[in-house]
Design a protein around this motif. Structure first.
Motif, mmCIF file in Angstrom:
data_model
loop_
_atom_site.group_PDB
_atom_site.id
_atom_site.type_symbol
_atom_site.label_atom_id
_atom_site.label_comp_id
_atom_site.label_asym_id
_atom_site.label_seq_id
_atom_site.Cartn_x
_atom_site.Cartn_y
_atom_site.Cartn_z
ATOM 1 N N LYS A 157 3.642 2.200 2.740
ATOM 2 C CA LYS A 157 3.856 1.028 3.602
ATOM 3 C C LYS A 157 4.842 0.065 2.952
ATOM 4 N N GLU A 201 -8.882 -1.449 3.643
ATOM 5 C CA GLU A 201 -7.469 -1.635 3.992
ATOM 6 C C GLU A 201 -6.769 -2.695 3.149
ATOM 7 N N ASP A 202 -7.509 -3.402 2.311
ATOM 8 C CA ASP A 202 -6.901 -4.345 1.370
ATOM 9 C C ASP A 202 -6.405 -3.627 0.113
ATOM 10 N N SER A 224 -4.100 -11.327 8.615
ATOM 11 C CA SER A 224 -5.021 -10.270 8.198
ATOM 12 C C SER A 224 -5.985 -10.699 7.091
ATOM 13 N N LYS A 268 -11.934 -5.357 2.154
ATOM 14 C CA LYS A 268 -12.022 -4.174 3.006
ATOM 15 C C LYS A 268 -11.201 -3.041 2.389
ATOM 16 N N ALA A 290 0.844 -1.181 0.000
ATOM 17 C CA ALA A 290 0.000 0.000 0.000
ATOM 18 C C ALA A 290 0.887 1.241 0.000
#
Length: 123
Positions: A42, A87-88, A61, A85, A39
């Motif tokens: 990150k 966050e994926d 996760s 999600k 991401a």
């Protein structure tokens, strides 16, 4: 070994996507295949991996939501992603490695990388 990903895209939260990676070249040198993701801002992280004997490892996760599989005849490795999600959201990379591995590999242990496929989870 050459790895080419396909199947990324935009999906709403709770939706599904399937990533596929075509493996070519000296495939016999790849003891395992894996999916990583990165991401923005990150570090790259392992998502799931699968050995020649189809032992699989999934990051905590994604357990219960993502499933890695491989077809040794077709030389492909897929990542089925369900219940996605926000966050994926990341660039997803197919990867291969030559050393024996009984856990999720680290990025430093990868011998071959694909070019990446973008997955965006957003409403």
């Amino acid at each position: 070994v050459q790895l080419v990903e396909s199947g990324g895209g935009l999906v709403q939260p709770g939706g599904s996507l399937r990533l596929s990676c075509a493996v070519s070249g000296n495939t016999a040198s790849s003891r395992w295949l894996a999916w990583f993701r990165q991401a923005p801002g990150k570090e790259r992280e392992g998502v799931a991996s699968i050995t020649l004997n189809r032992y699989t490892y999934h990051d905590d996760s994604v357990k219960g939501r993502f499933t890695i599989s491989r077809d040794n005849n077709q030389n492909t490795v897929d990542l089925q992603m369900n219940s996605l999600k926000p966050e994926d959201t990341a660039m997803y990379y197919c990867a291969a490695g030559a050393q024996i591995m009984f856990r999720l590999p680290r990025p430093s242990e990868v011998n071959y990388w694909g070019q990446g496929a973008q997955v965006t989870v957003s409403s």
